[in-house]
Design a protein around this motif. Sequence first.
Motif: not given
Ligand SMILES: NC(=O)c1ccc[n+]([C@@H]2O[C@H](COP(=O)([O-])OP(=O)(O)OC[C@H]3O[C@@H](n4cnc5c(N)ncnc54)[C@H](O)[C@@H]3O)[C@@H](O)[C@H]2O)c1
Length: 260
Positions: A14-18, A35-37, A88-90, A155-157, A188-192
Amino acid sequence: MLLEGKVALVTGGGRGLGRAISLRLAEGGARIAVADIDGATAAGTCQAIRDVGGESLAIQADVADLDQIDRMVRETLDAFDGLDIFVNNAAVTQAARIMDIDEALWDRIHRVNAKGAFFCMQRVAREMMRQGRGGRIINMSSVAGKGFPGGSNAAYAAAKAGIIAMSQLATHPFAEHDINVNSICPGAVRTPMLEATSSQRAWEAGVALEEMMRRAEASIPLGRIIEPEDIAEMAAFLAGPGGRNITGQAFNVDGGVVMH
Ligand SMILES: NC(=O)c1ccc[n+]([C@@H]2O[C@H](COP(=O)([O-])OP(=O)(O)OC[C@H]3O[C@@H](n4cnc5c(N)ncnc54)[C@H](O)[C@@H]3O)[C@@H](O)[C@H]2O)c1
């Protein structure tokens, strides 16, 4: 187009990397189940795909609920004729110092980022094995999963290190079915998500968000925050012909921060 005829499922699309990955795979010619929650944001990504002539399906699903995972996979198969690429991104996180992480936060993160990611991979792989036409699985880890000390939550790590380990353990059994499984480790990726964790850390450090982002950039050898499209390019490569003989790997896309 390199992904013509392929079907992809992207979680957290729904947003960010996905979202960026969904759009990039669609640009390559794949049909995309997003797919997104948050069903509304999944629908938004699908609309953006349709706006550029692609085919897509929005699925509202919580990836940490096994019944919902099964429904997500079924809805993808019902809409399209199979499933070839799984991203597998969520995931969820929250900046927290190690001594402040409590059981509730650990459980919230691991429910989605570890349990959810594992069962999504397992259920999708089962379907790919049944289909018998191979597949590509891309699990989203992080440089935090390789011990990057600048990470914002232990915990995330731990969950992200688990993503790399489970991908490696899956490599041989999946290879027997011509299914490639790799991890991407973004910096570090520019996302929410980055904005939320950086805001929290800026608040704790008593500096503006802009200053926190400037410090983050200064710590990256290439000197810039990664854009979601950079990760999407790596995902598209792994999903396409160039990724045919690549499996069991964990690729950093981080501007040179981590070198192993
Ligand atoms: N942004 C970064 O700097 C960064 C760095 C390293 C890794 N990542 C990884 O990249 C991936 C995407 O991150 P992002 O920055 O786009 O995050 P984000 O929070 O911007 O987007 C995450 C998306 O996942 C969805 N989501 C959350 N929980 C969910 C669930 N239980 N079921 C279905 N959907 C769910 C959210 O609604 C949201 O749309 C993640 O795995 C994150 O750990 C991000």
